[in-house]
Each structure stands twice: as structure tokens, then as C-alpha cells.
Design an enzyme around this catalytic site. Structure first.
Site, PDB file in Angstrom:
ATOM      1  N   ASP A   1      -6.493   0.798  13.684  1.00  0.00           N
ATOM      2  CA  ASP A   1      -5.565   0.723  12.534  1.00  0.00           C
ATOM      3  C   ASP A   1      -6.408   0.729  11.266  1.00  0.00           C
ATOM      4  O   ASP A   1      -7.651   0.675  11.323  1.00  0.00           O
ATOM      5  CB  ASP A   1      -4.729  -0.569  12.621  1.00  0.00           C
ATOM      6  CG  ASP A   1      -3.736  -0.712  11.464  1.00  0.00           C
ATOM      7  OD1 ASP A   1      -3.162   0.299  11.040  1.00  0.00           O
ATOM      8  OD2 ASP A   1      -3.559  -1.841  10.955  1.00  0.00           O
ATOM      9  N   SER A   2      -5.727   0.739  10.116  1.00  0.00           N
ATOM     10  CA  SER A   2      -6.453   0.688   8.849  1.00  0.00           C
ATOM     11  C   SER A   2      -6.992  -0.721   8.569  1.00  0.00           C
ATOM     12  O   SER A   2      -7.896  -0.878   7.761  1.00  0.00           O
ATOM     13  CB  SER A   2      -5.510   1.096   7.720  1.00  0.00           C
ATOM     14  OG  SER A   2      -4.398   0.223   7.700  1.00  0.00           O
TER      15      SER A   2
ATOM     16  N   CYS B   1      -1.099   2.273  14.282  1.00  0.00           N
ATOM     17  CA  CYS B   1      -0.809   2.404  12.864  1.00  0.00           C
ATOM     18  C   CYS B   1       0.306   3.435  12.766  1.00  0.00           C
ATOM     19  O   CYS B   1       0.143   4.567  13.245  1.00  0.00           O
ATOM     20  CB  CYS B   1      -2.064   2.895  12.146  1.00  0.00           C
ATOM     21  SG  CYS B   1      -1.781   3.382  10.433  1.00  0.00           S
TER      22      CYS B   1
ATOM     23  N   GLU C   1      -3.005  -8.293   3.990  1.00  0.00           N
ATOM     24  CA  GLU C   1      -4.474  -8.247   4.116  1.00  0.00           C
ATOM     25  C   GLU C   1      -5.116  -9.333   3.252  1.00  0.00           C
ATOM     26  O   GLU C   1      -6.223  -9.787   3.531  1.00  0.00           O
ATOM     27  CB  GLU C   1      -5.005  -6.871   3.712  1.00  0.00           C
ATOM     28  CG  GLU C   1      -4.708  -5.769   4.705  1.00  0.00           C
ATOM     29  CD  GLU C   1      -5.604  -5.780   5.952  1.00  0.00           C
ATOM     30  OE1 GLU C   1      -6.738  -6.287   5.893  1.00  0.00           O
ATOM     31  OE2 GLU C   1      -5.144  -5.264   7.002  1.00  0.00           O
TER      32      GLU C   1
ATOM     33  N   CYS D   1       5.621  -0.568  10.266  1.00  0.00           N
ATOM     34  CA  CYS D   1       4.199  -0.665   9.929  1.00  0.00           C
ATOM     35  C   CYS D   1       3.683  -1.828  10.755  1.00  0.00           C
ATOM     36  O   CYS D   1       4.332  -2.891  10.817  1.00  0.00           O
ATOM     37  CB  CYS D   1       4.022  -0.943   8.438  1.00  0.00           C
ATOM     38  SG  CYS D   1       2.332  -1.402   7.975  1.00  0.00           S
TER      39      CYS D   1
ATOM     40  N   HIS E   1       1.491  -3.907  10.331  1.00  0.00           N
ATOM     41  CA  HIS E   1       1.177  -5.141   9.607  1.00  0.00           C
ATOM     42  C   HIS E   1       2.403  -6.075   9.514  1.00  0.00           C
ATOM     43  O   HIS E   1       2.246  -7.293   9.465  1.00  0.00           O
ATOM     44  CB  HIS E   1       0.747  -4.827   8.170  1.00  0.00           C
ATOM     45  CG  HIS E   1      -0.675  -4.382   8.028  1.00  0.00           C
ATOM     46  ND1 HIS E   1      -1.123  -3.151   8.446  1.00  0.00           N
ATOM     47  CD2 HIS E   1      -1.756  -5.013   7.492  1.00  0.00           C
ATOM     48  CE1 HIS E   1      -2.412  -3.028   8.157  1.00  0.00           C
ATOM     49  NE2 HIS E   1      -2.824  -4.153   7.590  1.00  0.00           N
TER      50      HIS E   1
END
Ligand code: DGL
Length: 306
Positions: free
Chosen positions: A12-13, A75, A157, A190, A192
Site C-alpha cells: 500500500d502507499s 490499496c 497517517e 480506501c 486506510h
């Protein structure tokens, strides 16, 4: 060819793919997982398909020596923008994304022939219409309302939690127009976002099923590895595979099962990953983006006939 002891790669990012790691570990507690968070180049959600495809290609290229038995692009942005291209680039690998499992989970949760389904996701995922297409492939009359929610990834994040008033304000603003359409399900499009799942559920209320792709993705990996005879746990037979996965507490893992790489040495990664997974995550190894670019050029040069 990758055998049953080869690792599963999840990428993932940033931190988001850990929500998928958690589900895979619960479904497949004997597997080794290599996690790659492209923290230096996050967010992916504001970038183009060309760039995101290049990033994902570089990461897979870098991890190829591990001979992974399965790669999960955990992702939604990269699944929406890069999955077909990356599958073509690495035909020898088994690669799956998270949009299709997310769409499947939404359809399962949304009754009726023409349900209203909300999707929150990054700008790039919304622009790609990947969820609309995937959901309507299963349920052509579904009404899919997509809303880009670009502030959520940086907020998560940064380590902000549901207790933070800014997080609540942001979610309420983003969700209001979606809720006005009276959806029966809301897809967290997403990886996240499930980190804020409890607060999101609280805001949308009991009438709206909150869905993410993590569990469905894990079940897909389990079935694919099972039918390829590549599950690490030798005694696991087909009947056991098809049974809903048992959920052992993460601390009871039979061996050190997770190894993490990141592209920027953020001290936050291990802390937030540990907080989220509920286990002590070791400091990740840092692979600077320069190395990923160089590695791709070396691979390209060695593939040249001259
Ligand atoms: N976690 C990612 C997703 O599922 C991407 C977030 C980002 O880097 O923008 O879309």
C-alpha cells in the site's frame, strides 16, 4: 515457482494496507507476510494511473527475489488504476486487488435489486469509477454514490484518532451529502479508512452497513492459495478452508509472521502499526525510492538482449 513456504506480499502507499494484513493473518495465521508501505510517495490518491502503476511495478520488482506466492495490492487506488497493467507486467505472479472484494462485500450487505450504496474513497479511485463498475457488474440497478475524501489519508497517517474533534468534523462534512441519499451500505473504499471504522459507524448510524474489503480479500487469498495447494499449514484441508476463518488473537501467532518495508524512515510507522495491529511491530526496513528506481533500471537493462 513459489511454494507454500513463500511469503504473501501486501502493499500500500502507507499504513492502510495493514487493515488487510490483519484480516489475512486472522484467516491464515501460519503464513509469512511481507508488508511494503510506500510512505515516501504517499498519497497515491492524488496521482495519475501512470505514476501509480510505476510505483507498484517498482515495489513488486524489488520484492521479486522473495518469490512471493501471492501479491495483494492492498490499496484501492492502486487496484483501481494499476491492477490490469501490473498483472500483465508480472504474468508469473498471482496478484489480486481490493476493489473487487470490496464490491462483492457491498453487494452481500445491500439487499434488493436496486440498493443505494455509498462509497468513500480517494480522488483517483472515485475518478476511475472502479467501484461503480464493479458493483454494477454484480447488481446493474444499484445506485452508487461516490464521494472523494482526500483529507482522511493524511489525517490517519498523522496518527490522529477518533477522539480528535478534527477527525469527527471532517468525517461529518464528508459523509453528510452521502447520507442525504439514504444509502443502505457505505463502502470504505480506501484501506486506510477502517482504522476510523468505529467513528464512521457511529456517524452513519445503525441503518447503514459499513463495509470494507479486508475480510473478503483475505478469504479470496485463502481460497486461491488453497486451490493452488500453497497454504502453509499442511493439515488444512478443503473443508477447513471453506469454513469461515477462526479469529485467533494476534498475539498468539505461532511465529514472527510480519516483516515490514517502508520508503521513508518515519518513526511513526512502527508505533502506529503496533497500535493498530495490537502487537509489537519491529522497526521496518527502509528502501529509499532511489533504490526502487535504480532496481527497475537494472532489471530493464538485464532484460535487454544487448
Ligand atoms: N490506502 C490507499 C487506498 O486504499 C491509498 C491512500 C493514498 O495513498 O491516497 O486507496
Amino acid at each position: 515457482m513459489a511454494g507454500s513456504d513463500a511469503p504473501i506480499v501486501v502493499l500500500d502507499s502507507g499504513l492502510g494496507g495493514l487493515t488487510v494484513v490483519q484480516s489475512i493473518h486472522r484467516a491464515l495465521p501460519y503464513e509469512q507476510i511481507v508488508y511494503f508501505g510506500d510512505t515516501a510517495r504517499l498519497p497515491y490518491g492524488s496521482k495519475t494511473a501512470k505514476v501509480v502503476t510505476q510505483f507498484v511495478r517498482q515495489i513488486i520488482e524489488y520484492l521479486l527475489p522473495l518469490a512471493p506466492k501471492h501479491v495483494v495490492i492492498a490499496c484501492n487506488t492502486a487496484s483501481a488504476l494499476a491492477l490490469p497493467a501490473v498483472r500483465e507486467l508480472f504474468p508469473e505472479l498471482e496478484i489480486t486487488g481490493v476493489v473487487e472484494p470490496g464490491a462483492k462485500a457491498a453487494i452481500t450487505a445491500a439487499p434488493g435489486a436496486a440498493p443505494v450504496i455509498g462509497v468513500i474513497a480517494t480522488e483517483a479511485t472515485v475518478r476511475s469509477r472502479a467501484y461503480v463498475l464493479a458493483i454494477q457488474r454484480h447488481r446493474p440497478s444499484a445506485k452508487v454514490i461516490c464521494r472523494a475524501t482526500p483529507l482522511l489519508v493524511p489525517i490517519i497517517e498523522e496518527g490522529r484518532t477518533a477522539a480528535d474533534p478534527l477527525v469527527r468534523m471532517c468525517l461529518e462534512q464528508y459523509l453528510r451529502p452521502v447520507l442525504d441519499q439514504r444509502p443502505c451500505a457505505l463502502v470504505l473504499g480506501c484501506t486506510h479508512y477502517p482504522i476510523l471504522r468505529d467513528l464512521i459507524s457511529q456517524i452513519v448510524g445503525d441503518q447503514v452497513a459499513v463495509i470494507d474489503s479486508a475480510d473478503q480479500s483475505a478469504q479470496d487469498v485463502r481460497l486461491r492459495l488453497g486451490s493452488a495447494g500453497k497454504l502453509r499449514h499442511a493439515e488444512m484441508d478443503l473443508a477447513e478452508m471453506l469454513r469461515p476463518a477462526a479469529l485467533p488473537p494476534l498475539e498468539l501467532s505461532p511465529h514472527p509472521w510480519l516483516r515490514c518495508y517502508v520508503t521513508d524512515d518515519s518513526p511513526r510507522f512502527a508505533t502506529l502499526a503496533s497500535r493498530f495491529l495490537g502487537i509489537a511491530v519491529r522497526q521496518p526496513e527502509v528502501v529509499l525510492p532511489d533504490l526502487l528506481y535504480a532496481n527497475m533500471n537494472i532489471a530493464a537493462a538485464s532484460a535487454s538482449p544487448f
